[in-house]
Design an enzyme around this catalytic site. Structure first.
Site, mmCIF file in Angstrom:
data_model
loop_
_atom_site.group_PDB
_atom_site.id
_atom_site.type_symbol
_atom_site.label_atom_id
_atom_site.label_comp_id
_atom_site.label_asym_id
_atom_site.label_seq_id
_atom_site.Cartn_x
_atom_site.Cartn_y
_atom_site.Cartn_z
ATOM 1 N N GLY A 150 0.776 -1.363 -0.130
ATOM 2 C CA GLY A 150 -0.187 0.033 0.047
ATOM 3 C C GLY A 150 0.854 1.239 -0.089
ATOM 4 O O GLY A 150 1.981 1.094 0.471
ATOM 5 N N CYS B 18 5.093 -6.617 1.499
ATOM 6 C CA CYS B 18 5.768 -5.095 1.593
ATOM 7 C C CYS B 18 4.776 -4.271 2.764
ATOM 8 O O CYS B 18 5.070 -4.654 3.946
ATOM 9 C CB CYS B 18 5.172 -4.527 0.250
ATOM 10 S SG CYS B 18 6.295 -2.856 -0.198
ATOM 11 N N TYR B 19 3.968 -3.553 2.544
ATOM 12 C CA TYR B 19 3.264 -2.772 3.681
ATOM 13 C C TYR B 19 2.855 -3.882 4.452
ATOM 14 O O TYR B 19 2.791 -3.705 5.709
ATOM 15 C CB TYR B 19 2.177 -1.779 2.862
ATOM 16 C CG TYR B 19 1.368 -1.228 4.118
ATOM 17 C CD1 TYR B 19 1.916 0.152 4.601
ATOM 18 C CD2 TYR B 19 0.242 -1.458 4.809
ATOM 19 C CE1 TYR B 19 1.192 0.751 5.480
ATOM 20 C CE2 TYR B 19 -0.435 -0.780 5.570
ATOM 21 C CZ TYR B 19 -0.151 0.249 5.882
ATOM 22 O OH TYR B 19 -0.603 1.070 7.007
ATOM 23 N N HIS C 149 7.735 -8.183 -3.948
ATOM 24 C CA HIS C 149 6.235 -8.430 -4.514
ATOM 25 C C HIS C 149 6.319 -9.830 -5.305
ATOM 26 O O HIS C 149 6.657 -9.788 -6.515
ATOM 27 C CB HIS C 149 5.785 -7.356 -5.272
ATOM 28 C CG HIS C 149 5.426 -5.976 -4.602
ATOM 29 N ND1 HIS C 149 4.324 -5.856 -4.095
ATOM 30 C CD2 HIS C 149 6.362 -4.961 -4.135
ATOM 31 C CE1 HIS C 149 4.398 -4.803 -3.321
ATOM 32 N NE2 HIS C 149 5.397 -4.228 -3.538
ATOM 33 N N GLU D 40 3.880 -11.253 -6.622
ATOM 34 C CA GLU D 40 2.732 -11.243 -7.391
ATOM 35 C C GLU D 40 3.067 -10.762 -8.813
ATOM 36 O O GLU D 40 2.308 -10.828 -9.609
ATOM 37 C CB GLU D 40 1.680 -10.378 -7.090
ATOM 38 C CG GLU D 40 1.680 -8.978 -6.777
ATOM 39 C CD GLU D 40 2.407 -8.591 -5.516
ATOM 40 O OE1 GLU D 40 3.030 -9.240 -4.835
ATOM 41 O OE2 GLU D 40 2.239 -7.351 -4.961
ATOM 42 N N SER E 178 -25.275 -6.786 -24.755
ATOM 43 C CA SER E 178 -24.345 -5.975 -25.774
ATOM 44 C C SER E 178 -23.769 -6.617 -27.067
ATOM 45 O O SER E 178 -23.230 -5.627 -28.158
ATOM 46 C CB SER E 178 -23.417 -4.848 -24.958
ATOM 47 O OG SER E 178 -22.337 -5.946 -24.565
ATOM 48 N N GLY E 179 -23.400 -7.914 -26.871
ATOM 49 C CA GLY E 179 -22.644 -8.520 -27.817
ATOM 50 C C GLY E 179 -21.473 -8.677 -27.351
ATOM 51 O O GLY E 179 -20.237 -9.188 -28.006
ATOM 52 N N GLY E 180 -20.631 -7.805 -26.247
ATOM 53 C CA GLY E 180 -19.423 -7.841 -25.802
ATOM 54 C C GLY E 180 -19.328 -9.178 -25.047
ATOM 55 O O GLY E 180 -20.047 -9.934 -24.879
ATOM 56 N N VAL E 181 -17.962 -9.498 -24.551
ATOM 57 C CA VAL E 181 -17.323 -10.640 -24.142
ATOM 58 C C VAL E 181 -18.185 -10.783 -22.655
ATOM 59 O O VAL E 181 -19.095 -11.828 -22.751
ATOM 60 C CB VAL E 181 -16.020 -10.719 -23.728
ATOM 61 C CG1 VAL E 181 -15.681 -12.029 -22.941
ATOM 62 C CG2 VAL E 181 -15.320 -10.478 -24.831
ATOM 63 N N ASP E 182 -18.493 -9.918 -22.172
ATOM 64 C CA ASP E 182 -18.995 -10.113 -20.520
ATOM 65 C C ASP E 182 -20.605 -10.634 -20.736
ATOM 66 O O ASP E 182 -21.162 -11.240 -20.060
ATOM 67 C CB ASP E 182 -18.925 -8.866 -19.768
ATOM 68 C CG ASP E 182 -17.274 -8.255 -19.793
ATOM 69 O OD1 ASP E 182 -16.603 -9.181 -19.748
ATOM 70 O OD2 ASP E 182 -17.209 -7.140 -19.555
ATOM 71 N N SER E 183 -21.388 -9.790 -21.463
ATOM 72 C CA SER E 183 -22.643 -9.846 -21.447
ATOM 73 C C SER E 183 -23.089 -11.244 -22.157
ATOM 74 O O SER E 183 -24.277 -12.106 -21.879
ATOM 75 C CB SER E 183 -23.678 -8.576 -22.124
ATOM 76 O OG SER E 183 -23.456 -8.402 -23.504
ATOM 77 N N LYS F 50 -11.382 -10.697 -16.095
ATOM 78 C CA LYS F 50 -11.813 -10.851 -17.546
ATOM 79 C C LYS F 50 -11.217 -12.198 -18.191
ATOM 80 O O LYS F 50 -11.631 -12.783 -18.905
ATOM 81 C CB LYS F 50 -11.006 -9.626 -18.176
ATOM 82 C CG LYS F 50 -11.397 -9.555 -19.567
ATOM 83 C CD LYS F 50 -12.558 -8.629 -19.732
ATOM 84 C CE LYS F 50 -13.282 -8.190 -21.096
ATOM 85 N NZ LYS F 50 -14.435 -7.273 -21.079
#
Ligand code: XMP
Length: 512
Positions: free
Chosen positions: A54, A81-82, A168, A170, A222-227, A368
């Site tokens: 942080g 770290c923090y 870190h 990650e 909407s036709g996007g990946v998520d919807s 995603k």
């Protein structure tokens, strides 16, 4: 009950990365603010807690901390770290501000190979980013590693199962960082792993059926990946009781209003309704120039259109949306760190408070890349899953200033040329997003023997892993040149093209 890990978020820009690494190792992981109630820890079968880094300093007053009771629960802890400095301070060690910050690569010398560094070499490349450092270990703690500039680069108390690393693990610049996390999760915390998309599909289908009962669900598509993945998942769970609604709001890219319904009718059949709401959206946006107002108007209008459809079809109490985990985190900031609210994304922040639907958001826990994996499991084609993200408010946030029919025409035509040229060059698929923007400025030009006074189009072509940070793509000059010539020659009203070379941060990907 499913085991889980949590990341206590102290505002690190890497908190999401930690959670993604943990999930990639097969342990479900969520990010929560440090004030999290102990109750949640018990209820969610939390097996491991990771304290993020942080921007604050534990040696200053008012630095974010945590309920000390968490240290007594017996749940294994790893501070990064923090997070490590905070553990050291709370457990009776000392932390001091170093004379100089240590930022970048460092060579870690492993002093105590047990547990955290099990099976790893004595020297490791790691990534550091800190000002403060632990000076004296808390009682009972062992020194596990050091670097030339950092005498305590890792510490641990094997009996209490509390560990800390100053570097870190990650980030990709710590090449063996995932092994450190794996050792913590499996050797130390005793996690079993096995969380995967296959399991997720079954679990999500079960949850949807339980929540929805015998009712129907309206799914904004909407036709996007998520919807698209949301609709496919709902289709799997409740079949035709999921009514997908595709709204042509007049703010779509060229050809999209036809291509999306065609796909869902011919290639991946679901229960679909198409609504032509172009006039309503454009009327509501008339004269509006403020970006946040545009977003809110569009968010409200979507809900109104969905409501009208639901009423037409009889009573539909649920609305499904493709909200993702980063949307949830970005819209509910903990304390103004990097996860602070930056824009109101229409699928979360922009919804009216008095919305009449109960929400179903089956992707709320996913990142995603995980949504893409889920889509593959559901049999969606790659061309849909690798589609570039497109914002909910559509072209409205790519026309700077007022949205009009004529401006939409220019932007649509310019945008199509950007896409075509990049596809022809076969670089479209390697890019996070590439699009045109229409600026509210005019500039002088000359065409033939005549003076022109035309609009300016900006190109935004960016690389990114997750939309949180991005850089502009070094597209070959010839390709940029071709895009520019085509737009200026072929799009009536445009007289100049410029290339946006701003990274995010400090800029954002969209301009509004
Ligand atoms: P910014 O402009 O914040 O965008 O750097 C980050 C990513 O989010 C997309 N974006 C949106 N997506 N509704 C969405 O569904 C929105 O309101 C919205 N605003 C931005 C943007 O295209 C980029 O991929």
């Amino acid at each position: 009950m499913r085991e889980s890990a949590i990341v206590l978020d102290f505002g690190s820009q890497y908190s999401q990365l930690i959670a993604r690494r943990v999930r990639a190792l097969g342990v479900y992981c969520e990010i929560v603010p440090p004030g999290v109630l102990m109750e949640k820890l018990r209820r969610d079968n939390v097996r491991a807690i990771i304290l993020s880094g942080g921007p604050a300093s534990v040696v200053t007053d008012g630095a974010p901390s945590l309920d000390k009771g968490i240290l007594e629960l017996g749940i294994p802890l790893l501070g990064i770290c923090y997070g490590m400095q905070l553990l050291a301070k709370l457990l009776g060690g000392t932390v001091r501000g170093a004379e100089s910050r240590e930022y970048g690569p460092a060579l870690l010398h492993v002093d105590g190979a047990r547990w955290l560094f099990d099976g790893m070499p004595g020297k490791l490349d790691v990534w550091m980013s800190h000002g403060d450092q632990v000076e004296r270990l808390p009682e009972g703690f062992e020194l596990l590693a050091h670097t030339a500039n950092c005498p305590v680069a890792a510490m641990g108390h094997s009996e209490r199962k509390i560990y800390g690393v100053q570097f870190h693990p990650e980030v990709v610049h710590t090449p063996r960082g995932s092994e450190v996390l794996r050792n913590f999760l499996f050797n130390i915390a005793g996690c079993k792993g096995g969380w995967s998309m296959a399991g997720f599909v079954e679990e999500a289908v079960g949850k949807i059926r339980e929540r929805v009962g015998n009712e129907r669900v309206l799914c904004g598509l909407s036709g996007g990946v998520d919807s698209t993945v949301t609709a496919a998942l709902l289709d799997r769970a409740i079949g035709r009781r999921c009514v997908a609604v595709f709204v042509d709001n007049g703010l779509l890219r060229m050809g999209e209003a036809e291509a999306v319904p065609t796909f869902f009718r011919d290639e991946y059949r679901i229960n679909l309704r198409v609504v032509d709401a172009r006039e309503r959206f454009l009327a509501a946006l008339e004269g509006v120039t403020d970006p946040e107002r545009k977003r809110h108007i569009i968010g409200h209008m979507f809900v109104e259109v969905f409501k009208a459809e639901a009423d037409k079809l009889g009573d539909i109490p649920f609305l499904a949306q493709g909200t993702l985990y980063p949307d949830v985190i970005e819209s509910t900031s903990t304390f103004g760190g990097p996860s602070a609210r930056i824009k109101s994304h229409h699928n979360v922040g922009g919804l009216p408070d008095d919305i009449d639907f109960a929400l179903v958001e089956p992707l709320r826990e996913l990142f995603k890349d995980e949504v893409r994996q889920l889509g593959r499991r559901l049999g969606l084609p790659e061309k849909v899953l690798t589609r570039q993200p497109f914002p909910g408010p559509g072209l409205a946030v790519r026309i700077i200033g007022e949205v009009t029919d004529e401006r939409l025409r220019m932007l649509r035509e310019a945008d199509a040329r950007v896409q075509q040229e990049l596809e022809d060059e076969e670089i479209y698929d390697q890019i996070w997003q590439s699009f045109a923007l229409l600026l509210p400025v005019k500039s002088v030009g000359v065409m033939g023997d005549e003076r022109t006074y035309g609009n300016v189009v900006a190109l935004r072509i960016v690389s990114s892993a997750d939309g949180m940070t991005s850089d502009w793509v070094k597209v070959p000059y010839e390709v940029l040149g071709r895009i520019s010539s085509r737009i200026i020659n072929e799009v009536r009203g445009v007289g100049r093209v410029v290339y946006d070379i701003s990274p995010k941060p400090p800029s954002t990907i969209e301009w509004e």
